[in-house]
Design a protein around this motif. Structure first.
Motif, PDB file in Angstrom:
ATOM      1  N   MET A   1       0.803  -1.225   0.000  1.00  0.00           N
ATOM      2  CA  MET A   1       0.000   0.000   0.000  1.00  0.00           C
ATOM      3  C   MET A   1       0.837   1.278   0.000  1.00  0.00           C
ATOM      4  SD  MET A   1      -2.793  -1.042   2.865  1.00  0.00           S
ATOM      5  CE  MET A   1      -1.814  -2.262   3.709  1.00  0.00           C
ATOM      6  N   ILE A   2       0.267   2.294  -0.606  1.00  0.00           N
ATOM      7  CA  ILE A   2       0.763   3.661  -0.423  1.00  0.00           C
ATOM      8  C   ILE A   2      -0.379   4.421   0.242  1.00  0.00           C
ATOM      9  CG2 ILE A   2       1.497   5.778  -1.557  1.00  0.00           C
ATOM     10  CD1 ILE A   2       3.425   4.220  -2.987  1.00  0.00           C
ATOM     11  N   VAL A   3      -0.075   5.098   1.332  1.00  0.00           N
ATOM     12  CA  VAL A   3      -1.110   5.808   2.088  1.00  0.00           C
ATOM     13  C   VAL A   3      -0.891   7.313   1.948  1.00  0.00           C
ATOM     14  CG1 VAL A   3      -2.198   6.078   4.353  1.00  0.00           C
ATOM     15  CG2 VAL A   3      -1.107   3.904   3.764  1.00  0.00           C
ATOM     16  N   PHE A   4      -1.945   8.028   1.579  1.00  0.00           N
ATOM     17  CA  PHE A   4      -1.883   9.493   1.558  1.00  0.00           C
ATOM     18  C   PHE A   4      -2.753  10.033   2.679  1.00  0.00           C
ATOM     19  CE2 PHE A   4      -0.394   8.852  -2.799  1.00  0.00           C
ATOM     20  CZ  PHE A   4       0.694   9.714  -2.792  1.00  0.00           C
ATOM     21  N   THR A   5      -2.210  10.973   3.436  1.00  0.00           N
ATOM     22  CA  THR A   5      -2.964  11.516   4.573  1.00  0.00           C
ATOM     23  C   THR A   5      -2.954  13.048   4.554  1.00  0.00           C
ATOM     24  OG1 THR A   5      -1.065  11.650   6.099  1.00  0.00           O
ATOM     25  CG2 THR A   5      -2.207   9.539   5.990  1.00  0.00           C
ATOM     26  N   ALA A   6      -3.979  13.624   5.171  1.00  0.00           N
ATOM     27  CA  ALA A   6      -4.053  15.087   5.343  1.00  0.00           C
ATOM     28  C   ALA A   6      -5.094  15.359   6.424  1.00  0.00           C
ATOM     29  CB  ALA A   6      -4.466  15.765   4.039  1.00  0.00           C
ATOM     30  N   HIS A   7      -4.923  16.438   7.178  1.00  0.00           N
ATOM     31  CA  HIS A   7      -5.972  16.760   8.172  1.00  0.00           C
ATOM     32  C   HIS A   7      -6.970  17.744   7.567  1.00  0.00           C
ATOM     33  CE1 HIS A   7      -4.998  20.891   9.692  1.00  0.00           C
ATOM     34  NE2 HIS A   7      -3.754  20.599   9.370  1.00  0.00           N
ATOM     35  N   TYR A   8      -8.244  17.443   7.798  1.00  0.00           N
ATOM     36  CA  TYR A   8      -9.287  18.300   7.223  1.00  0.00           C
ATOM     37  C   TYR A   8      -9.847  19.302   8.233  1.00  0.00           C
ATOM     38  CZ  TYR A   8     -12.892  15.367   9.460  1.00  0.00           C
ATOM     39  OH  TYR A   8     -13.685  14.703  10.368  1.00  0.00           O
ATOM     40  N   ASP A   9      -9.519  19.141   9.519  1.00  0.00           N
ATOM     41  CA  ASP A   9     -10.036  20.070  10.534  1.00  0.00           C
ATOM     42  C   ASP A   9      -9.246  21.379  10.484  1.00  0.00           C
ATOM     43  OD1 ASP A   9      -7.715  18.534  11.603  1.00  0.00           O
ATOM     44  OD2 ASP A   9      -7.936  19.994  13.220  1.00  0.00           O
ATOM     45  N   HIS A  10      -9.812  22.419  11.121  1.00  0.00           N
ATOM     46  CA  HIS A  10      -9.063  23.657  11.291  1.00  0.00           C
ATOM     47  C   HIS A  10      -9.478  24.309  12.608  1.00  0.00           C
ATOM     48  CE1 HIS A  10      -6.287  26.683  10.138  1.00  0.00           C
ATOM     49  NE2 HIS A  10      -7.203  27.636  10.036  1.00  0.00           N
ATOM     50  N   CYS A  11      -9.257  25.604  12.757  1.00  0.00           N
ATOM     51  CA  CYS A  11      -9.387  26.257  14.069  1.00  0.00           C
ATOM     52  C   CYS A  11     -10.822  26.617  14.463  1.00  0.00           C
ATOM     53  CB  CYS A  11      -8.524  27.519  14.097  1.00  0.00           C
ATOM     54  SG  CYS A  11      -6.771  27.160  13.870  1.00  0.00           S
ATOM     55  N   GLY A  12     -11.800  26.348  13.603  1.00  0.00           N
ATOM     56  CA  GLY A  12     -13.192  26.621  13.959  1.00  0.00           C
ATOM     57  C   GLY A  12     -13.521  28.101  13.960  1.00  0.00           C
ATOM     58  N   THR A  13     -14.181  28.549  15.030  1.00  0.00           N
ATOM     59  CA  THR A  13     -14.589  29.953  15.116  1.00  0.00           C
ATOM     60  C   THR A  13     -14.118  30.549  16.445  1.00  0.00           C
ATOM     61  OG1 THR A  13     -16.686  29.420  16.208  1.00  0.00           O
ATOM     62  CG2 THR A  13     -16.707  29.483  13.806  1.00  0.00           C
ATOM     63  N   MET A  14     -13.984  31.888  16.486  1.00  0.00           N
ATOM     64  CA  MET A  14     -13.764  32.578  17.767  1.00  0.00           C
ATOM     65  C   MET A  14     -15.018  33.417  18.011  1.00  0.00           C
ATOM     66  SD  MET A  14     -10.500  34.895  18.938  1.00  0.00           S
ATOM     67  CE  MET A  14     -11.306  36.469  19.164  1.00  0.00           C
ATOM     68  N   GLY A  15     -16.115  32.724  18.328  1.00  0.00           N
ATOM     69  CA  GLY A  15     -17.409  33.382  18.417  1.00  0.00           C
ATOM     70  C   GLY A  15     -17.959  33.629  17.023  1.00  0.00           C
ATOM     71  N   ASP A  16     -19.240  33.980  16.955  1.00  0.00           N
ATOM     72  CA  ASP A  16     -19.846  34.232  15.642  1.00  0.00           C
ATOM     73  C   ASP A  16     -19.175  35.440  14.988  1.00  0.00           C
ATOM     74  OD1 ASP A  16     -21.435  32.166  16.274  1.00  0.00           O
ATOM     75  OD2 ASP A  16     -23.284  33.326  16.532  1.00  0.00           O
ATOM     76  N   GLY A  17     -18.964  35.349  13.701  1.00  0.00           N
ATOM     77  CA  GLY A  17     -18.368  36.472  12.980  1.00  0.00           C
ATOM     78  C   GLY A  17     -16.882  36.287  12.731  1.00  0.00           C
ATOM     79  N   VAL A  18     -16.193  35.460  13.553  1.00  0.00           N
ATOM     80  CA  VAL A  18     -14.771  35.192  13.284  1.00  0.00           C
ATOM     81  C   VAL A  18     -14.630  33.718  12.908  1.00  0.00           C
ATOM     82  CG1 VAL A  18     -12.401  35.253  14.135  1.00  0.00           C
ATOM     83  CG2 VAL A  18     -14.056  36.957  14.930  1.00  0.00           C
ATOM     84  N   ILE A  19     -14.477  33.474  11.622  1.00  0.00           N
ATOM     85  CA  ILE A  19     -14.330  32.103  11.125  1.00  0.00           C
ATOM     86  C   ILE A  19     -12.922  31.952  10.553  1.00  0.00           C
ATOM     87  CG2 ILE A  19     -15.183  30.377   9.482  1.00  0.00           C
ATOM     88  CD1 ILE A  19     -17.906  31.650   9.611  1.00  0.00           C
ATOM     89  N   PHE A  20     -12.308  30.832  10.854  1.00  0.00           N
ATOM     90  CA  PHE A  20     -10.980  30.541  10.296  1.00  0.00           C
ATOM     91  C   PHE A  20     -11.172  29.586   9.109  1.00  0.00           C
ATOM     92  CE2 PHE A  20     -10.544  31.696  14.682  1.00  0.00           C
ATOM     93  CZ  PHE A  20      -9.504  32.603  14.663  1.00  0.00           C
ATOM     94  N   PRO A  21     -11.029  30.093   7.884  1.00  0.00           N
ATOM     95  CA  PRO A  21     -11.366  29.265   6.701  1.00  0.00           C
ATOM     96  C   PRO A  21     -10.366  28.132   6.446  1.00  0.00           C
ATOM     97  CG  PRO A  21     -11.124  31.613   6.111  1.00  0.00           C
ATOM     98  CD  PRO A  21     -10.592  31.441   7.498  1.00  0.00           C
TER      99      PRO A  21
END
Ligand SMILES: [Zn+2]
Length: 377
Positions: free
Chosen positions: A193-213
């Motif tokens: 096998m060859i395995v490719f990995t990546a993380h799909y999560d990120h920093c979420g939000t800092m309250g409504d209005g501040v989103i980390f894309p």
């Protein structure tokens, strides 16, 4: 003459289309993952699970097979989310979240609070302290669950006498927050096998209005892995290809640690595990982590040689192994490497400007060609 002009025009147009096609699929994935409806792919509004549903749907559509009954490897960890209106008023002056103040876990910032010349503690224990510049934002994770938060404020906005402080920090503690890795495979002509990995999560939000894309970090790596999955589905690959997309990376490699401790595949059969994290840029080349281990240096040399022929990357910089991304928990199980695009163009790092628009992908096609060659795809 007219004919020649038309011919040239047509040639240029088709070349342009071809060139655009190289990263069209990747950009579509990045655009989706970094859109507001994913809430920064953290625990706020379960953005990570919204992203997981999208990615597993995409795997199914491509023809990637699940390793179990479905594509999800479920697990949980403790964390905070920040949903709802966020505000901070000092002496009646309203401050702007993210640009003028940031919320951090006290455990990691105690020293900075101690050293701050201007500070004030609220009745609930929260510290407010002045800083000359605000630190890179990271989500407040489970490791700090017993600790209160602190609020860093730009010193130019921190009054000498902070008489009245009105803070509304919508912090919710999530005990056993359920999330999932998204995993699938494409059968090759051999079982190795060859395995490719990546993380799909990120920093979420800092309250409504501040989103980390999180377009660069790490919608771009996920897009590259999905693009490899798409290509593996078009023509049977030589090696069996496994695709693992992790959550919980920003909270401290939670998803990859879980995947390594609860194996869904036989790691003794993995020829190479290649993790991709932050892949939008590349003007300065590629950084190759874990380039010098006995079981990985052969891949570093191969990539170097491939690049010597094509000369697409300015440099392929070797680095020692470090716990800085999701390859790390697998290092003891199989040859594991981590590739990172060095330099721009990308929109930002752990801030609201890390958008799809800022994602250059200028070297995407060239670097993908190198990776494909490495994987015999
Ligand atoms: Zn990150």
């Amino acid at each position: 003459m007219k004919k020649i002009v038309l011919f040239l025009l047509f040639g240029l147009l088709s070349f342009g289309t071809l060139f655009a096609q190289d990263s069209t699929y990747a950009r579509r994935i990045i655009r989706q993952l970094s859109s507001n409806k994913m809430f920064g792919r953290g625990s706020s509004y379960q953005g990570d699970s919204i992203a997981a549903a999208y990615l597993s749907g995409e795997m199914k559509r491509l023809g990637v097979l699940p390793l179990q009954v479905n594509y999800y490897q479920r697990y949980c960890y403790n964390c905070y989310s920040m949903e709802g209106p966020i505000s901070l008023k000092i002496n009646g002056r309203e401050l702007e979240p993210y640009n003028q103040f940031r919320v951090y876990p006290t455990a990691r910032y105690q020293q900075k609070i101690d050293q701050a010349t201007q500070k004030k503690q609220l009745k609930n224990g929260t510290w407010l302290y002045a800083v000359t510049s605000l630190d890179t934002y990271g989500p407040i994770v489970g490791d700090y669950s017993d600790n209160p938060v602190c609020i860093a404020v730009l010193d130019t906005l921190f009054p000498k006498r902070p008489r009245k402080i009105e803070a509304n920090i919508p912090l919710q503690y999530r005990n056993n927050y359920w999330t999932q890795n998204v995993v699938g495979y494409v059968k090759g002509t051999v079982d190795s096998m060859i395995v490719f990995t990546a993380h799909y999560d990120h920093c979420g939000t800092m309250g409504d209005g501040v989103i980390f894309p999180g377009a660069h970090d790490n919608a771009s790596g996920v897009a590259a892995v999905m693009d490899l999955a798409r290509m593996a589905c078009q023509q049977q690959p030589y090696y069996t290809m496994v695709f693992m997309l992790f959550s919980g990376e920003e909270a401290g490699l939670k998803g990859s640690q879980y995947a390594a401790a609860h194996p869904l595949i036989d790691y003794s059969r993995v020829k190479l595990l290649c993790n991709i994290d932050m892949f939008c840029g590349g003007d300065e080349g590629i950084m190759f982590f874990n380039a010098k281990s006995d079981n990985t240096k052969i891949f570093y040399n191969q990539l170097l040689q491939l690049n010597e022929t094509s000369k697409v990357a300015l440099e392929i910089r070797p680095r020692d192994n470090r716990p800085n991304s999701d390859h790390w928990p697998f290092s003891a199980l199989c040859p594991s490497i981590y590739l990172l695009s060095m330099g721009g163009p990308y929109g930002g790092y752990h801030n609201p400007s890390d958008t799809c628009k800022g994602c250059g992908l200028a070297h995407y096609h060239d670097y993908m060609t190198l990776i494909k060659q490495l994987a015999h795809l």
